[in-house]
Structures are given as C-alpha cells and as structure tokens.
Design a protein around this motif. Sequence first.
Motif, short mmCIF file in Angstrom:
data_model
loop_
_atom_site.label_atom_id
_atom_site.label_comp_id
_atom_site.label_asym_id
_atom_site.label_seq_id
_atom_site.Cartn_x
_atom_site.Cartn_y
_atom_site.Cartn_z
N VAL A 155 0.84 -1.20 0.00
CA VAL A 155 0.00 0.00 0.00
C VAL A 155 0.87 1.25 0.00
N VAL A 156 1.93 1.25 0.78
CA VAL A 156 2.85 2.40 0.80
C VAL A 156 3.46 2.61 -0.58
N ALA A 157 3.87 1.54 -1.23
CA ALA A 157 4.46 1.66 -2.57
C ALA A 157 3.44 2.18 -3.58
N ILE A 158 2.21 1.71 -3.51
CA ILE A 158 1.17 2.17 -4.44
C ILE A 158 0.91 3.66 -4.24
N ILE A 159 0.82 4.09 -2.99
CA ILE A 159 0.60 5.51 -2.71
C ILE A 159 1.77 6.34 -3.23
N ALA A 160 3.00 5.85 -3.06
CA ALA A 160 4.17 6.58 -3.55
C ALA A 160 4.12 6.71 -5.08
N VAL A 161 3.74 5.65 -5.76
CA VAL A 161 3.63 5.70 -7.23
C VAL A 161 2.54 6.69 -7.64
N LEU A 162 1.42 6.69 -6.96
CA LEU A 162 0.34 7.62 -7.29
C LEU A 162 0.76 9.07 -7.06
N VAL A 163 1.47 9.33 -5.98
CA VAL A 163 1.95 10.69 -5.72
C VAL A 163 2.96 11.10 -6.79
N PHE A 164 3.87 10.19 -7.15
CA PHE A 164 4.83 10.47 -8.20
C PHE A 164 4.12 10.81 -9.51
N LEU A 165 3.12 10.01 -9.87
CA LEU A 165 2.39 10.26 -11.10
C LEU A 165 1.63 11.58 -11.05
N ALA A 166 1.06 11.90 -9.91
CA ALA A 166 0.31 13.15 -9.78
C ALA A 166 1.23 14.37 -9.93
N ILE A 167 2.47 14.23 -9.48
CA ILE A 167 3.40 15.36 -9.54
C ILE A 167 4.05 15.49 -10.92
N PHE A 168 4.52 14.37 -11.49
CA PHE A 168 5.37 14.44 -12.67
C PHE A 168 4.71 14.02 -13.99
N ALA A 169 3.56 13.43 -13.98
CA ALA A 169 2.96 12.94 -15.22
C ALA A 169 1.87 13.91 -15.70
#
Length: 45
Positions: free
Chosen positions: A30-44
Amino acid sequence: MAEEHKHGSMNTEVHEKTFEGFVTFTKWTVVAIIAVLVFLAIFAR
C-alpha cells in the motif's frame, strides 16, 4: 480413527507468523502504491 479434537490445543505459531508476514507485505505494498500515485500526480502532466 482420528484423535479427538480438543478446543484450544492447536499450535498456532506458524499461522501467526504467516499472518504477520501477510500484514507486513500488505502494508508495504500500500505504501508503494501511494508513492507511485503521488509520483504520477506530480510528474505525469
């Protein structure tokens, strides 16, 4: 024939370790999924 079952006599040590591992795996997933979603929200964009 099979031995009579006595309530509360089962050794649950292995079950508890397995469940602890499952909870730990789920937590980090869950922590990894949240980190990926935050990364995508910021950089994609």
